[in-house]
Design an enzyme around this catalytic site. Structure first.
Site, PDB file in Angstrom:
ATOM      1  N   ALA A  18      -6.151   1.008   9.067  1.00 45.63           N
ATOM      2  CA  ALA A  18      -6.931   2.102   8.486  1.00 45.63           C
ATOM      3  C   ALA A  18      -6.930   3.352   9.352  1.00 45.63           C
ATOM      4  CB  ALA A  18      -8.364   1.649   8.230  1.00 45.63           C
TER       5      ALA A  18
ATOM      6  N   TRP B  54      14.091  11.224  13.486  1.00 47.07           N
ATOM      7  CA  TRP B  54      12.635  11.234  13.404  1.00 47.07           C
ATOM      8  C   TRP B  54      12.172  12.591  13.915  1.00 47.07           C
ATOM      9  CZ3 TRP B  54       8.962   8.852  10.967  1.00 47.07           C
ATOM     10  CH2 TRP B  54       7.637   9.193  11.280  1.00 47.07           C
TER      11      TRP B  54
ATOM     12  N   VAL C  12       0.855  -1.192   0.000  1.00 51.50           N
ATOM     13  CA  VAL C  12       0.000   0.000   0.000  1.00 51.50           C
ATOM     14  C   VAL C  12       0.889   1.239   0.000  1.00 51.50           C
ATOM     15  CG1 VAL C  12      -1.840   1.232   1.185  1.00 51.50           C
ATOM     16  CG2 VAL C  12      -1.725  -1.271   1.322  1.00 51.50           C
TER      17      VAL C  12
ATOM     18  N   MET D 169      15.785   3.095  18.298  1.00 53.14           N
ATOM     19  CA  MET D 169      14.937   4.277  18.449  1.00 53.14           C
ATOM     20  C   MET D 169      15.094   4.900  19.837  1.00 53.14           C
ATOM     21  SD  MET D 169      11.565   3.083  16.284  1.00 53.14           S
ATOM     22  CE  MET D 169      11.321   1.556  17.180  1.00 53.14           C
ATOM     23  N   THR D 170      16.201   5.602  20.009  1.00 51.98           N
ATOM     24  CA  THR D 170      16.543   6.189  21.305  1.00 51.98           C
ATOM     25  C   THR D 170      15.847   7.540  21.502  1.00 51.98           C
ATOM     26  OG1 THR D 170      18.596   6.818  20.173  1.00 51.98           O
ATOM     27  CG2 THR D 170      18.716   5.004  21.748  1.00 51.98           C
ATOM     28  N   TYR D 171      14.536   7.487  21.598  1.00 54.11           N
ATOM     29  CA  TYR D 171      13.730   8.673  21.886  1.00 54.11           C
ATOM     30  C   TYR D 171      12.372   8.234  22.413  1.00 54.11           C
ATOM     31  CZ  TYR D 171      12.984   7.525  16.911  1.00 54.11           C
ATOM     32  OH  TYR D 171      12.813   6.867  15.711  1.00 54.11           O
ATOM     33  N   GLU D 172      11.565   9.205  22.808  1.00 57.94           N
ATOM     34  CA  GLU D 172      10.228   8.990  23.360  1.00 57.94           C
ATOM     35  C   GLU D 172      10.224   8.531  24.813  1.00 57.94           C
ATOM     36  OE1 GLU D 172       6.696   9.481  21.509  1.00 57.94           O
ATOM     37  OE2 GLU D 172       8.330  10.943  21.319  1.00 57.94           O
TER      38      GLU D 172
ATOM     39  N   GLU E 188       6.378  -2.214  14.886  1.00 60.32           N
ATOM     40  CA  GLU E 188       6.377  -1.972  16.324  1.00 60.32           C
ATOM     41  C   GLU E 188       5.249  -2.734  17.004  1.00 60.32           C
ATOM     42  OE1 GLU E 188       6.846   2.188  17.331  1.00 60.32           O
ATOM     43  OE2 GLU E 188       7.929   2.574  15.453  1.00 60.32           O
TER      44      GLU E 188
END
Length: 381
Positions: free
Chosen positions: A126, A357, A97, A232-235, A169
């Site tokens: 969706a 990101w 998609v 992903m070294t953030y959040e 994820e």
């Protein structure tokens, strides 16, 4: 390059004179907003025209949606070696998609700037959220996996992508090994056709770390298979969490310490956030929702509210508080000091590079630091 922290009474003209640079360069490099009022505690990047350090080469990737401003893309691609288009989805039958908006201009711009265009594959449903049932339905169906690989290869050839990124994820714990085999199948097919594969990893600090975000990712196995990984070294600071730095350096170090014990360091890209958060106080779990804001936007907010920007030495991150309509707010974001601390980790841990990101908002001082300290790897495309 020097980083200067604004004190009471400073003006752009005074700072420019002190360092012997033009006021225009201070304004441009730091994206200051007319009438160029400064916030006490604000960090400014001062380019004194020195020779770049060129300590070693590194790869820098930026994720972007197809609605990115062409100007922002043009300004940022100069410093990127990889541009990850976000994103392509899939069906449980293996259908691919594409993004709702045409991404052709992004791919062409990347190639013109000798940056690799990367197809990002995500399991969005969706509603636009990560769906682990969609992941399970695909990776447990070998025929569907083969169909998806065929569709990916066709799209890579047609669109001109040079690599792909697997950003899955919330993988179920029971799908952990199946996901490894999925990445193996994709990587073998892509590599056989001249394409690279990276896989995104949640920021773990141990192999058996509990939680839906972590249990489905096997660092050692995935790191051995993929050509590179994004940790992903953030959040840590996030929309529904308590106020804190998005990527505190002490937490980032804990993740990298574990990552390099499982994966070859030169395969690892460290995640860097290009955004901050604004929390209304007091924080109430399940109720408080932070607003996302850009790093330049955060500084301008401090200027407008007359806030003094503080710097957390442990997290190596800037923050400030302000009042609005009787409500106190706390803002954490990135500035040249926090970025410089993160970039230093690439050299210290001998990493492949960093992935941002995301690059939807221009953060010029960040890219000036990247260009000053590292030779950005560029692929002839």
């Amino acid at each position: 390059m020097q980083i200067y922290v604004v004190t009471e009474g400073d003006t752009v003209d005074k700072i420019a004179t002190r360092f012997g640079v033009s006021r225009e360069s201070v304004i441009y490099d730091n994206q200051l907003v007319y009438p160029y009022t400064l916030a006490v505690g604000q960090a400014l990047l001062i380019d004194e025209g020195g020779v770049r350090e060129n300590r070693r080469s590194a790869y820098f990737r930026g994720f972007a949606y197809p609605f990115i401003s062409p100007y922002v893309l043009e300004q940022t691609l100069i410093s990127l070696s990889e541009l990850a288009v976000f994103s392509y989805g899939f069906t449980t039958e293996g259908g691919l998609v594409p993004p709702e908006l045409d991404d052709t201009f992004m791919i062409e711009a990347a190639r013109q700037n000798r940056a690799e265009p990367i197809l990002t594959l995500t399991p969005f449903d969706a509603s636009g959220t990560f769906n682990n049932e969609l992941i399970s339905g695909l990776i447990n169906n070998r025929e569907a996996v083969n169909t998806l690989i065929g569709n990916l290869l066709a799209t890579m050839r047609t669109k001109g992508f040079l690599g792909m990124d697997i950003d899955f994820e919330f993988i179920k714990a029971e799908d952990r090994n199946t996901f490894v085999e999925f990445v193996r199948a994709v990587t073998e097919a892509m590599n056989a056709n001249g394409y690279s594969v990276s896989v995104d990893l949640a920021p773990k600090t141990s192999a058996d770390q509990p939680g839906l975000l972590y249990e489905g990712k096997d660092y050692r196995a995935l790191g051995a298979i993929a050509n590179s990984v994004l940790v992903m070294t953030y959040e840590w600071g996030y929309t529904y969490g308590p106020p804190m730095a998005v990527a505190p350096i002490n937490k980032v170090r804990q993740v990298l310490d574990y990552a390099v014990s499982e994966i070859e360091s030169t395969k690892i890209n460290m995640g860097i956030p290009n955004y901050g958060y604004d929390w209304p106080l007091p924080y109430q779990r399940g109720i408080t929702r932070a607003k996302t804001l850009g790093n330049i936007e955060a500084v301008q907010l401090a200027v407008e509210r007359g806030a003094v920007i503080q710097f957390d030495e442990v997290a190596q991150s800037p923050y400030f508080n302000y009042m609005e309509n009787g409500v106190e707010h706390e803002v954490w974001f990135e500035d040249p000091r926090s970025i410089a601390a993160k970039l230093e980790l690439i050299y210290e841990y001998n990493l492949r590079g960093a992935s941002y990101w995301q690059i939807m908002q221009l953060f010029r001082s960040n890219w000036l630091l990247v260009d000053y300290n590292f030779v950005v790897n560029k692929t002839t495309v």
